[in-house]
Design a protein around this motif. Structure first.
Motif, PDB file in Angstrom:
ATOM      1  N   ALA A  60       8.284 -37.799 -34.867  1.00  0.00           N
ATOM      2  CA  ALA A  60       8.808 -39.641 -34.579  1.00  0.00           C
ATOM      3  C   ALA A  60       8.615 -39.554 -32.951  1.00  0.00           C
ATOM      4  O   ALA A  60       7.988 -41.076 -32.992  1.00  0.00           O
ATOM      5  N   VAL A  61       9.349 -39.148 -32.296  1.00  0.00           N
ATOM      6  CA  VAL A  61       9.764 -39.465 -31.176  1.00  0.00           C
ATOM      7  C   VAL A  61       8.387 -39.076 -30.019  1.00  0.00           C
ATOM      8  O   VAL A  61       7.882 -39.904 -29.418  1.00  0.00           O
ATOM      9  N   VAL A  62       7.362 -38.086 -30.981  1.00  0.00           N
ATOM     10  CA  VAL A  62       6.536 -38.320 -30.243  1.00  0.00           C
ATOM     11  C   VAL A  62       4.733 -39.350 -30.166  1.00  0.00           C
ATOM     12  O   VAL A  62       4.572 -39.692 -29.529  1.00  0.00           O
ATOM     13  N   ILE A  63       5.164 -39.683 -31.558  1.00  0.00           N
ATOM     14  CA  ILE A  63       4.487 -41.120 -31.786  1.00  0.00           C
ATOM     15  C   ILE A  63       4.338 -42.557 -31.168  1.00  0.00           C
ATOM     16  O   ILE A  63       4.022 -42.566 -30.173  1.00  0.00           O
ATOM     17  N   LYS A  64       6.296 -41.970 -30.868  1.00  0.00           N
ATOM     18  CA  LYS A  64       6.838 -43.080 -30.064  1.00  0.00           C
ATOM     19  C   LYS A  64       6.168 -43.234 -28.852  1.00  0.00           C
ATOM     20  O   LYS A  64       6.081 -44.333 -28.156  1.00  0.00           O
ATOM     21  N   LEU A 123       5.742 -45.493 -38.332  1.00  0.00           N
ATOM     22  CA  LEU A 123       5.248 -45.397 -37.546  1.00  0.00           C
ATOM     23  C   LEU A 123       3.073 -44.662 -37.247  1.00  0.00           C
ATOM     24  O   LEU A 123       2.779 -45.038 -37.164  1.00  0.00           O
ATOM     25  N   LEU A 124       3.396 -43.983 -38.727  1.00  0.00           N
ATOM     26  CA  LEU A 124       2.023 -43.680 -39.010  1.00  0.00           C
ATOM     27  C   LEU A 124       1.097 -44.831 -39.850  1.00  0.00           C
ATOM     28  O   LEU A 124       0.477 -45.375 -39.271  1.00  0.00           O
ATOM     29  N   CYS A 137      -2.435 -40.142 -43.721  1.00  0.00           N
ATOM     30  CA  CYS A 137      -0.573 -40.566 -44.146  1.00  0.00           C
ATOM     31  C   CYS A 137      -0.887 -41.499 -43.382  1.00  0.00           C
ATOM     32  O   CYS A 137       0.395 -42.218 -43.949  1.00  0.00           O
ATOM     33  N   GLN A 138      -1.679 -42.064 -43.035  1.00  0.00           N
ATOM     34  CA  GLN A 138      -1.457 -43.398 -42.879  1.00  0.00           C
ATOM     35  C   GLN A 138      -1.704 -44.274 -43.883  1.00  0.00           C
ATOM     36  O   GLN A 138      -0.996 -45.174 -43.640  1.00  0.00           O
ATOM     37  N   ARG A 139      -2.221 -44.397 -45.032  1.00  0.00           N
ATOM     38  CA  ARG A 139      -2.561 -44.766 -46.297  1.00  0.00           C
ATOM     39  C   ARG A 139      -1.366 -44.103 -47.476  1.00  0.00           C
ATOM     40  O   ARG A 139      -1.202 -44.452 -48.382  1.00  0.00           O
ATOM     41  N   ILE A 140      -0.687 -43.437 -46.698  1.00  0.00           N
ATOM     42  CA  ILE A 140      -0.320 -42.939 -48.496  1.00  0.00           C
ATOM     43  C   ILE A 140       1.178 -43.311 -48.717  1.00  0.00           C
ATOM     44  O   ILE A 140       0.960 -43.168 -50.261  1.00  0.00           O
ATOM     45  N   LEU A 141       1.064 -44.405 -48.458  1.00  0.00           N
ATOM     46  CA  LEU A 141       1.877 -45.351 -48.994  1.00  0.00           C
ATOM     47  C   LEU A 141       1.776 -47.037 -49.934  1.00  0.00           C
ATOM     48  O   LEU A 141       1.709 -46.632 -50.841  1.00  0.00           O
ATOM     49  N   PHE A 142       0.773 -46.627 -49.578  1.00  0.00           N
ATOM     50  CA  PHE A 142      -0.653 -48.118 -50.442  1.00  0.00           C
ATOM     51  C   PHE A 142      -1.053 -46.514 -51.322  1.00  0.00           C
ATOM     52  O   PHE A 142      -1.146 -47.713 -52.081  1.00  0.00           O
ATOM     53  N   LEU A 143      -1.537 -45.366 -51.260  1.00  0.00           N
ATOM     54  CA  LEU A 143      -1.925 -44.982 -52.627  1.00  0.00           C
ATOM     55  C   LEU A 143      -0.899 -44.645 -53.126  1.00  0.00           C
ATOM     56  O   LEU A 143      -1.238 -44.092 -54.634  1.00  0.00           O
ATOM     57  N   LYS A 144       0.169 -44.455 -53.067  1.00  0.00           N
ATOM     58  CA  LYS A 144       1.630 -44.024 -54.076  1.00  0.00           C
ATOM     59  C   LYS A 144       2.476 -45.313 -53.707  1.00  0.00           C
ATOM     60  O   LYS A 144       3.279 -44.193 -52.780  1.00  0.00           O
ATOM     61  N   ILE A 168       9.949 -52.369 -47.024  1.00  0.00           N
ATOM     62  CA  ILE A 168       8.306 -52.556 -47.479  1.00  0.00           C
ATOM     63  C   ILE A 168       8.178 -53.906 -47.503  1.00  0.00           C
ATOM     64  O   ILE A 168       6.726 -55.051 -47.806  1.00  0.00           O
ATOM     65  N   LYS A 169       9.078 -54.862 -47.075  1.00  0.00           N
ATOM     66  CA  LYS A 169       8.900 -56.342 -46.818  1.00  0.00           C
ATOM     67  C   LYS A 169       7.716 -56.213 -45.494  1.00  0.00           C
ATOM     68  O   LYS A 169       6.961 -56.994 -45.235  1.00  0.00           O
ATOM     69  N   LYS A 170       8.159 -55.368 -44.128  1.00  0.00           N
ATOM     70  CA  LYS A 170       7.482 -55.576 -43.746  1.00  0.00           C
ATOM     71  C   LYS A 170       5.906 -55.205 -43.904  1.00  0.00           C
ATOM     72  O   LYS A 170       5.264 -55.648 -43.020  1.00  0.00           O
ATOM     73  N   CYS A 171       5.988 -53.988 -44.763  1.00  0.00           N
ATOM     74  CA  CYS A 171       4.598 -53.770 -44.721  1.00  0.00           C
ATOM     75  C   CYS A 171       3.770 -55.053 -45.350  1.00  0.00           C
ATOM     76  O   CYS A 171       2.479 -54.914 -44.978  1.00  0.00           O
ATOM     77  N   LEU A 172       4.169 -55.697 -46.207  1.00  0.00           N
ATOM     78  CA  LEU A 172       3.766 -56.493 -46.763  1.00  0.00           C
ATOM     79  C   LEU A 172       3.794 -57.650 -46.217  1.00  0.00           C
ATOM     80  O   LEU A 172       2.447 -58.644 -46.057  1.00  0.00           O
ATOM     81  N   LEU A 173       4.648 -57.571 -44.815  1.00  0.00           N
ATOM     82  CA  LEU A 173       4.356 -59.203 -44.033  1.00  0.00           C
ATOM     83  C   LEU A 173       3.162 -58.608 -42.595  1.00  0.00           C
ATOM     84  O   LEU A 173       3.444 -58.996 -41.835  1.00  0.00           O
ATOM     85  N   CYS A 174       2.260 -57.471 -42.563  1.00  0.00           N
ATOM     86  CA  CYS A 174       1.901 -56.688 -41.095  1.00  0.00           C
ATOM     87  C   CYS A 174       2.924 -56.601 -40.387  1.00  0.00           C
ATOM     88  O   CYS A 174       2.209 -56.887 -39.280  1.00  0.00           O
ATOM     89  N   LYS A 175       4.437 -55.896 -40.499  1.00  0.00           N
ATOM     90  CA  LYS A 175       5.678 -56.335 -39.188  1.00  0.00           C
ATOM     91  C   LYS A 175       6.150 -55.149 -39.084  1.00  0.00           C
ATOM     92  O   LYS A 175       6.322 -55.094 -38.522  1.00  0.00           O
ATOM     93  N   VAL A 176       4.739 -53.923 -39.894  1.00  0.00           N
ATOM     94  CA  VAL A 176       5.300 -52.558 -39.713  1.00  0.00           C
ATOM     95  C   VAL A 176       5.423 -51.866 -37.609  1.00  0.00           C
ATOM     96  O   VAL A 176       3.960 -52.674 -37.457  1.00  0.00           O
ATOM     97  N   GLY A 177       6.052 -51.445 -37.640  1.00  0.00           N
ATOM     98  CA  GLY A 177       6.394 -51.245 -36.248  1.00  0.00           C
ATOM     99  C   GLY A 177       6.709 -52.366 -35.380  1.00  0.00           C
ATOM    100  O   GLY A 177       7.155 -51.447 -34.114  1.00  0.00           O
TER     101      GLY A 177
END
Length: 624
Positions: A60-64, A123-124, A137-144, A168-177
């Motif tokens: 996670a730190v690497v992606i940040k 972050l993904l 891995c970028q879509r894994i939440l939406f696939l499952k 999940i609220k952030k995902c629906l509002l497109c405010k993830v990250g």
């Protein structure tokens, strides 16, 4: 180093390793094979090992670090970093969320792993801004999505469920990250061809979980906010306070999921059935936590009551209700044209609490029809109020007759409330005067008027002059309907164009004598006993928290005579007038800022919509 008993040393080792990995990526050096093998070994299956936590945290730190660097090629670096880990992330996702929480020997281990992996998962998903979804891995939440939703039903600590439902609220509002990615967002990004499909899959999963009873499993018990902490002092009883963060998140889950689903649904009957089912479930979930319940008065009031303290979520929810209303209206108009069908439709929008006109009017009432509040929202980049406001004004052009009818119903309700308040104070004045020396008719009249004018002020300000404190939103709206001007002292809040425009304000020449002060205090006690307001309450109710300030314009209507019941339905000083007056003041404020090149964008289209609304109002009240 990860297995060292010194937690601080282990943490610093993970931090140094993350920075080293980022340096290799930035310099286009191949990642260490031993590190990649270490990650594959520990993430291939969930275990109660600290190695997994540090491994996830390091990734996670690497992606940040990639997000923070403004000079690097984020797309290429992300692609290089995610390629060796794409498959193992999916494996660990399935392994972690297939665990049974109650069977874990050490629940703290799995909780730490859940929190770390949730951050990495966020972050993904956020990496899709810089790198269109090329990896699973970028879509894994939406696939499952059901795997993550099941965690909310686990017998885990409340803060774990809260983190997941907010995620999940952030995902629906497109405010993830947005809290994790502090770097600049690219101006031009390639289109994400999977975005609409992924959002629909997540929305369907949320609605399916709600249908299976997700809301009934949520614990919304919160701790009362006190100075020095939320612990209950010895000898005092705990006051039940709902967790408004959970209430807001759960409400947005439902309302946003419905909006996303209806955008991809073609059947008007199916949408109507789903809306009635899920809104009924949501309102039933909210009812015990909103006292007094809005369902007995107007279900549309729920939105302002729930999102009172969170502007960005309130605007998102209001925007979603407009989208739902527009979608359903278009489909209904294609199959229904009879007047009876339209009446049933109007009843359906109110009954299920998503009528956009009611929601907007409740919002205006909460801010006291103050144009400066709307201006702040329009200028601020923290909410999507501009988008919502423009969409609503466009709807208002088509639905003006419905809006005006709803304004009349608001005026009738306020008139009925004023009768109850004034009747209570009138009986108090009569009881008080009968036990004392009978005053002159003029004195009695003055005392009566002072008591009525003071009846709307809160109990904890009884020692203050009534014109220097806050007025309740219901009483203020009632008192404004009679058309008289505000007291002079209430004009202290003036929005001057510059400091040179201000003048010395005259003080109120009238001062209340001791008899009137005691009468005011007794009147307030009687009113508080009637509506159930206690001075000793530790936390204000939502209605008290939403009290607007006294309007600063001297021409705003203000009634202090309780003998006269305002007939708002026939007066121009009702809700519709105050709304249009607010829009007119907003136009003036925007024009002044634009003239000085202080407005952040071109407001021409917005001003045009405001002027069209004002023209429709003038045409309605002056048809000739």
């Amino acid at each position: 180093m990860f297995q060292n008993s010194d937690k601080l040393l282990s943490h610093m080792a993970a931090k140094c390793l993350a920075l080293l990995l980022y340096f290799q990526l930035k310099e286009k050096i191949t990642l260490s094979n031993s590190w990649v093998a270490f990650c594959h070994k520990n993430l291939s299956e969930y275990s109660e090992s600290d190695k997994i936590v540090y491994c996830l945290w390091t990734l996670a730190v690497v992606i940040k670090e990639i997000f923070k660097d403004t000079r690097s090629q984020k797309t290429e670096i992300l692609k290089q970093f995610l390629t060796p880990f794409d498959s193992i992330f999916e494996v660990f996702y399935d392994s972690l969320f297939s665990q049974r929480f109650e069977n874990c020997r050490d629940t703290t281990k799995i909780v730490n792993t859940l929190i770390c992996f949730l951050e990495l998962l966020e972050l993904l998903i956020a990496s899709r801004i810089h790198l269109a979804s090329q990896f699973t891995c970028q879509r894994i939440l939406f696939l499952k999505p059901s795997c993550v939703l099941d965690v909310i039903t686990w017998p885990a600590q409340a803060f774990v469920k809260r983190k997941f439902i907010i995620f999940i609220k952030k995902c629906l509002l497109c405010k993830v990250g947005e809290d994790l990615c502090r770097g600049s967002v690219p101006a031009f990004t390639p289109p994400d061809c999977h975005l609409n499909v992924d959002m629909l899959a997540l929305a369907d999963a949320v609605l399916q979980a709600v249908d299976l009873g997700l809301l009934r499993t949520l614990s919304v018990r919160g701790k009362p906010s006190r100075f020095g902490g939320g612990e209950v002092p010895p000898g005092s009883e705990p006051v039940p306070v709902p967790d408004h963060v959970i209430l807001r998140a759960a409400s947005l889950l439902v309302i946003k999921s419905l909006e996303i689903k209806f955008q991809n649904c073609a059947s008007a009957n199916e949408m109507k059935v789903d809306l009635q089912k899920f809104m009924s479930e949501l309102l039933t979930f909210l009812e015990p936590h909103l006292q007094p319940s809005p369902l007995s008065h107007d279900p549309c009031e729920w939105l302002c009551r729930v999102f009172l303290e969170q502007d960005d979520d309130m605007v998102e929810a209001a925007k979603a209700t407009v989208g739902i209303y527009l979608r359903l209206t278009r489909e209904r108009e294609a199959i229904e044209s009879l007047t009876q069908g339209k009446e049933k439709w109007d009843h359906h929008t109110h009954e299920n609490g998503y009528n956009p006109h009611c929601i907007f009017l409740y919002f205006l009432k909460n801010v006291g029809f103050d144009a400066t509040v709307l201006l702040d929202f329009l200028i601020s980049s923290e909410t999507c109020f501009l988008e919502y406001f423009v969409r609503y004004l466009k709807l208002l052009q088509k639905d003006w007759d419905k809006f005006f009818t709803i304004c009349k119903s608001f005026d009738v309700t306020e008139s009925n409330d004023s009768i109850n308040i004034c009747g209570c104070v009138s009986s108090l004045v009569q009881d008080r005067s009968s036990s004392q020396t009978e005053p002159s008719p003029w004195a009695a009249r003055g005392s009566h008027r002072n008591a009525c004018a003071s009846a709307s002020w809160p109990s904890d300000a009884s020692s203050e002059p009534p014109n220097q404190v806050v007025m309740s939103k219901e009483t203020q709206a009632t008192l404004q309907a009679d058309g008289q001007s505000l007291p002079q002292a209430s004009q202290s809040l003036v929005d001057y164009d510059s400091s040179d425009d201000s003048e010395v304000e005259s003080k109120d020449p009238c001062s209340a004598n001791s008899k009137q002060t005691s009468l005011y205090q007794e009147a307030m006690k009687k009113i508080q006993d009637t509506v159930g307001i206690s001075k000793n309450k530790k936390e204000l109710s939502p209605e008290l928290q939403s009290r607007p300030l006294v309007p600063k314009e001297s021409n705003n209507p203000f009634s202090v005579d309780c003998d006269i019941v305002p007939n708002n339905t026939d007066s121009k000083m009702g809700t519709a007038y105050r709304t249009v007056k607010c829009f007119e003041e907003l136009q003036g404020a925007i024009h002044r800022l634009q003239k000085k090149n202080l407005f952040p964008y071109n407001p021409t289209a917005l001003i045009k919509l405001l002027k069209q609304t004002e023209a429709m109002y003038n045409k309605t009240v002056n048809p000739l």
